[in-house]
Design a protein around this motif. Structure first.
Motif, PDB file in Angstrom:
ATOM      1  N   TYR A  20       7.705   3.974  18.381  1.00  0.00           N
ATOM      2  CA  TYR A  20       7.727   2.542  18.060  1.00  0.00           C
ATOM      3  C   TYR A  20       6.311   2.012  18.291  1.00  0.00           C
ATOM      4  O   TYR A  20       5.812   1.994  19.411  1.00  0.00           O
ATOM      5  N   SER A  21       5.626   1.609  17.229  1.00  0.00           N
ATOM      6  CA  SER A  21       4.241   1.172  17.353  1.00  0.00           C
ATOM      7  C   SER A  21       3.994   0.032  16.379  1.00  0.00           C
ATOM      8  O   SER A  21       4.769  -0.224  15.465  1.00  0.00           O
ATOM      9  N   GLN A  22       2.867  -0.639  16.556  1.00  0.00           N
ATOM     10  CA  GLN A  22       2.536  -1.749  15.675  1.00  0.00           C
ATOM     11  C   GLN A  22       2.353  -1.283  14.242  1.00  0.00           C
ATOM     12  O   GLN A  22       2.698  -1.970  13.289  1.00  0.00           O
ATOM     13  N   GLU A  23       1.821  -0.078  14.082  1.00  0.00           N
ATOM     14  CA  GLU A  23       1.643   0.450  12.732  1.00  0.00           C
ATOM     15  C   GLU A  23       2.986   0.617  12.032  1.00  0.00           C
ATOM     16  O   GLU A  23       3.144   0.259  10.856  1.00  0.00           O
ATOM     17  N   LEU A  24       3.962   1.135  12.751  1.00  0.00           N
ATOM     18  CA  LEU A  24       5.282   1.294  12.157  1.00  0.00           C
ATOM     19  C   LEU A  24       5.893  -0.058  11.812  1.00  0.00           C
ATOM     20  O   LEU A  24       6.471  -0.250  10.747  1.00  0.00           O
ATOM     21  N   ILE A  25       5.749  -0.998  12.721  1.00  0.00           N
ATOM     22  CA  ILE A  25       6.331  -2.321  12.505  1.00  0.00           C
ATOM     23  C   ILE A  25       5.704  -2.990  11.285  1.00  0.00           C
ATOM     24  O   ILE A  25       6.389  -3.633  10.476  1.00  0.00           O
ATOM     25  N   ASN A  26       4.393  -2.836  11.145  1.00  0.00           N
ATOM     26  CA  ASN A  26       3.667  -3.537  10.083  1.00  0.00           C
ATOM     27  C   ASN A  26       3.821  -2.899   8.714  1.00  0.00           C
ATOM     28  O   ASN A  26       3.826  -3.602   7.697  1.00  0.00           O
ATOM     29  N   THR A  27       3.905  -1.584   8.665  1.00  0.00           N
ATOM     30  CA  THR A  27       3.790  -0.918   7.369  1.00  0.00           C
ATOM     31  C   THR A  27       5.021  -0.143   6.933  1.00  0.00           C
ATOM     32  O   THR A  27       5.159   0.152   5.746  1.00  0.00           O
ATOM     33  N   MET A  28       5.885   0.225   7.847  1.00  0.00           N
ATOM     34  CA  MET A  28       6.976   1.096   7.465  1.00  0.00           C
ATOM     35  C   MET A  28       8.225   0.274   7.192  1.00  0.00           C
ATOM     36  O   MET A  28       9.120   0.164   8.010  1.00  0.00           O
ATOM     37  N   ASN A  29       8.226  -0.315   6.016  1.00  0.00           N
ATOM     38  CA  ASN A  29       9.301  -1.213   5.625  1.00  0.00           C
ATOM     39  C   ASN A  29       9.982  -0.693   4.367  1.00  0.00           C
ATOM     40  O   ASN A  29       9.639   0.364   3.841  1.00  0.00           O
ATOM     41  N   ALA A  30      10.936  -1.458   3.859  1.00  0.00           N
ATOM     42  CA  ALA A  30      11.705  -1.020   2.696  1.00  0.00           C
ATOM     43  C   ALA A  30      10.818  -0.814   1.476  1.00  0.00           C
ATOM     44  O   ALA A  30      11.046   0.099   0.669  1.00  0.00           O
ATOM     45  N   THR A  31       9.781  -1.655   1.344  1.00  0.00           N
ATOM     46  CA  THR A  31       8.872  -1.509   0.209  1.00  0.00           C
ATOM     47  C   THR A  31       8.140  -0.189   0.258  1.00  0.00           C
ATOM     48  O   THR A  31       7.993   0.517  -0.750  1.00  0.00           O
ATOM     49  N   MET A  32       7.687   0.176   1.447  1.00  0.00           N
ATOM     50  CA  MET A  32       6.968   1.440   1.612  1.00  0.00           C
ATOM     51  C   MET A  32       7.876   2.625   1.321  1.00  0.00           C
ATOM     52  O   MET A  32       7.448   3.608   0.706  1.00  0.00           O
ATOM     53  N   LEU A  33       9.114   2.545   1.733  1.00  0.00           N
ATOM     54  CA  LEU A  33      10.059   3.624   1.451  1.00  0.00           C
ATOM     55  C   LEU A  33      10.248   3.783  -0.054  1.00  0.00           C
ATOM     56  O   LEU A  33      10.222   4.896  -0.586  1.00  0.00           O
ATOM     57  N   ALA A  44      -0.049   6.100  17.111  1.00  0.00           N
ATOM     58  CA  ALA A  44      -1.045   5.094  17.501  1.00  0.00           C
ATOM     59  C   ALA A  44      -1.685   4.507  16.248  1.00  0.00           C
ATOM     60  O   ALA A  44      -1.726   5.139  15.198  1.00  0.00           O
ATOM     61  N   ASN A  45      -2.183   3.277  16.356  1.00  0.00           N
ATOM     62  CA  ASN A  45      -2.689   2.571  15.195  1.00  0.00           C
ATOM     63  C   ASN A  45      -3.861   3.287  14.523  1.00  0.00           C
ATOM     64  O   ASN A  45      -4.082   3.126  13.328  1.00  0.00           O
ATOM     65  N   THR A  46      -4.628   4.050  15.286  1.00  0.00           N
ATOM     66  CA  THR A  46      -5.826   4.667  14.724  1.00  0.00           C
ATOM     67  C   THR A  46      -5.610   6.086  14.238  1.00  0.00           C
ATOM     68  O   THR A  46      -6.459   6.640  13.565  1.00  0.00           O
ATOM     69  N   SER A  47      -4.497   6.705  14.556  1.00  0.00           N
ATOM     70  CA  SER A  47      -4.362   8.138  14.337  1.00  0.00           C
ATOM     71  C   SER A  47      -4.305   8.521  12.870  1.00  0.00           C
ATOM     72  O   SER A  47      -4.877   9.531  12.465  1.00  0.00           O
ATOM     73  N   VAL A  48      -3.610   7.741  12.025  1.00  0.00           N
ATOM     74  CA  VAL A  48      -3.528   8.080  10.612  1.00  0.00           C
ATOM     75  C   VAL A  48      -4.901   8.003   9.976  1.00  0.00           C
ATOM     76  O   VAL A  48      -5.292   8.873   9.192  1.00  0.00           O
ATOM     77  N   GLN A  49      -5.658   6.964  10.297  1.00  0.00           N
ATOM     78  CA  GLN A  49      -6.987   6.841   9.724  1.00  0.00           C
ATOM     79  C   GLN A  49      -7.882   8.006  10.130  1.00  0.00           C
ATOM     80  O   GLN A  49      -8.717   8.464   9.351  1.00  0.00           O
ATOM     81  N   MET A  50      -7.704   8.510  11.342  1.00  0.00           N
ATOM     82  CA  MET A  50      -8.462   9.691  11.752  1.00  0.00           C
ATOM     83  C   MET A  50      -8.189  10.868  10.817  1.00  0.00           C
ATOM     84  O   MET A  50      -9.105  11.589  10.423  1.00  0.00           O
ATOM     85  N   GLU A  51      -6.923  11.068  10.487  1.00  0.00           N
ATOM     86  CA  GLU A  51      -6.583  12.195   9.640  1.00  0.00           C
ATOM     87  C   GLU A  51      -7.085  11.995   8.220  1.00  0.00           C
ATOM     88  O   GLU A  51      -7.498  12.942   7.551  1.00  0.00           O
ATOM     89  N   LEU A  52      -7.087  10.762   7.745  1.00  0.00           N
ATOM     90  CA  LEU A  52      -7.625  10.473   6.424  1.00  0.00           C
ATOM     91  C   LEU A  52      -9.134  10.674   6.378  1.00  0.00           C
ATOM     92  O   LEU A  52      -9.696  10.981   5.321  1.00  0.00           O
ATOM     93  N   PRO A 102       8.532   6.806   7.945  1.00  0.00           N
ATOM     94  CA  PRO A 102       9.146   5.523   7.602  1.00  0.00           C
ATOM     95  C   PRO A 102      10.643   5.595   7.346  1.00  0.00           C
ATOM     96  O   PRO A 102      11.334   4.579   7.444  1.00  0.00           O
ATOM     97  N   PHE A 103      11.151   6.775   7.028  1.00  0.00           N
ATOM     98  CA  PHE A 103      12.567   6.905   6.731  1.00  0.00           C
ATOM     99  C   PHE A 103      13.434   7.005   7.987  1.00  0.00           C
ATOM    100  O   PHE A 103      14.651   6.972   7.903  1.00  0.00           O
ATOM    101  N   ILE A 104      12.805   7.120   9.158  1.00  0.00           N
ATOM    102  CA  ILE A 104      13.550   7.216  10.405  1.00  0.00           C
ATOM    103  C   ILE A 104      13.619   5.823  11.018  1.00  0.00           C
ATOM    104  O   ILE A 104      12.673   5.344  11.645  1.00  0.00           O
ATOM    105  N   SER A 105      14.735   5.140  10.822  1.00  0.00           N
ATOM    106  CA  SER A 105      14.830   3.723  11.172  1.00  0.00           C
ATOM    107  C   SER A 105      14.600   3.462  12.653  1.00  0.00           C
ATOM    108  O   SER A 105      14.035   2.433  13.032  1.00  0.00           O
ATOM    109  N   SER A 106      15.006   4.402  13.514  1.00  0.00           N
ATOM    110  CA  SER A 106      14.868   4.157  14.951  1.00  0.00           C
ATOM    111  C   SER A 106      13.406   4.057  15.370  1.00  0.00           C
ATOM    112  O   SER A 106      13.087   3.411  16.377  1.00  0.00           O
ATOM    113  N   TYR A 107      12.513   4.663  14.614  1.00  0.00           N
ATOM    114  CA  TYR A 107      11.097   4.600  14.968  1.00  0.00           C
ATOM    115  C   TYR A 107      10.570   3.169  14.919  1.00  0.00           C
ATOM    116  O   TYR A 107       9.689   2.793  15.685  1.00  0.00           O
ATOM    117  N   ARG A 108      11.079   2.384  13.985  1.00  0.00           N
ATOM    118  CA  ARG A 108      10.542   1.030  13.802  1.00  0.00           C
ATOM    119  C   ARG A 108      11.460  -0.059  14.339  1.00  0.00           C
ATOM    120  O   ARG A 108      11.099  -1.234  14.310  1.00  0.00           O
TER     121      ARG A 108
END
Length: 361
Positions: free
Chosen positions: A199-212, A141-149, A185-191
């Protein structure tokens, strides 16, 4: 582990946590890392079941029967919580007997921070720094990572300065360097697969080749610059898995090349089992048995040439954790299985510098 069905429900998790007194900041390592005389480093993972807001049948209408709406996951919730509670007590017993001074997690950390972490890991022996990694359920979910941070605001044991980071721990003058990554981000099927529960908006927005590539470069630089006696990469997904249905070295992009280049030791979870694998002169320690386990994740107890230990049989995988210690010449990883008790390890791996294994993966 499963997350709340609604992102809005996730957004209130931290708000529901009782505030801690002012001045409770995360236990950031001092310059040069943390130093301990005696004790061991605990490895723990895949433990966060309690606190999931189970969706109703009406909420799952029209949605695929996977992820939050997976009937088997919903049915397993009571069992998952019970396993987490039992293993939490066992974890405390192991660390009380063997003196843990740090906890490294392999992801799947919590659904609700108050009931799933603060009120779960209450043993005196577990009031030590925890350095978590992010698992696939932690990013759903979009908010979950920020919660952990932000979780250090509510419990000062929690140390997660960013999605990926590095830190040192020295025990008895032996220095350990941990580079912690976000492996989802390394699991392509997730995004790329809309049917995937991850499959979530966070993955779509941030988990790209640059991030890898940023993570690959970070692992390379962090490992190259470290003068530690033992160097590790910690991440949720395995490079070498005991489960034939999950990831392999080919799924991890350029990460494995960096692992080989710097002779790193790999610590991971995701497979809900305790196991040890070897290949390409590398040791892979899987510690994902903090709550609900799965015999299939441990190859149903069948040993392949690369599997050196697995706490599973045809129908059952045991809960537990691992402890890490050693000397400058030998790394010692001890596995503690719930059914075998906290007194002595059920399996001990000895890793030597410049090890060589005749197994190619």
């Amino acid at each position: 582990m499963q997350l709340s069905f609604l992102a809005t429900a996730l957004a209130i998790v931290l708000a529901s946590v009782e505030a801690r007194p002012a001045g409770h900041r995360p236990p950031h390592p001092p310059h040069g890392g943390r130093h301990h005389q005696g004790g061991k480093i605990a490895i723990f993972g895949d433990y966060g079941w309690k606190g999931w807001n189970i969706p109703t049948a009406a909420q799952c209408v029209g949605l695929p029967a996977v992820g939050n709406c997976d009937p088997s996951a919903i049915a397993s919730y009571p069992q998952g919580v019970a396993a987490q509670e039992t293993t939490a007590k066992f974890f405390g017993q192991v660390c009380q007997k063997h003196t843990c001074n740090e906890v490294i997690t392999t992801g799947e950390n919590y659904n609700h921070f108050k009931v799933g972490f603060i009120e779960m890991y209450t043993a005196k022996s577990l009031q030590i720094p925890w350095s978590p990694s992010i698992g696939n359920h932690d990013i759903v979910a979009n908010t979950s990572v920020q919660m952990e941070l932000d979780a250090h605001k509510y419990d000062r044991r929690w140390y997660m300065p960013s999605r990926w980071y590095a830190h040192d721990v020295t025990v008895n003058d032996v220095k350990y360097h941990f580079t912690v990554l976000d492996s989802s981000p390394f699991i392509s099927s997730y995004r790329t697969n809309p049917a995937s529960p991850y499959y979530s908006q966070e993955l779509i927005n941030t988990m790209n080749a640059t991030m890898l590539q940023e993570q690959i470069d970070f692992l390379d630089k962090s490992s190259a610059e470290s003068d530690a006696d033992w160097k590790f990469v910690v991440m949720h997904h395995p490079i070498l898995s005991t489960s034939k249905n999950y990831t392999s070295s080919k799924d991890m992009g350029g990460l494995f090349q960096i692992v080989e280049k710097h002779k790193l030791t790999v610590i991971n979870g995701h497979d809900h089992v305790l196991s040890h694998q070897q290949g390409n002169n590398t040791d892979f320690f899987t510690v994902g048995a903090g709550s609900l386990t799965a015999a299939s994740d441990g190859n149903n107890g069948v040993y392949e040439p690369y599997i050196k230990y697995v706490a599973a049989n045809a129908t059952y995988a045991d809960n537990g954790l691992a402890l890490l210690s050693g000397t400058k010449e030998e790394l010692v990883v001890e596995y503690y299985e719930y059914l075998k008790g906290a007194k002595t390890p059920s399996y001990t791996a000895i890793v030597k510098q410049n090890r060589q294994y005749n197994i190619t993966i």
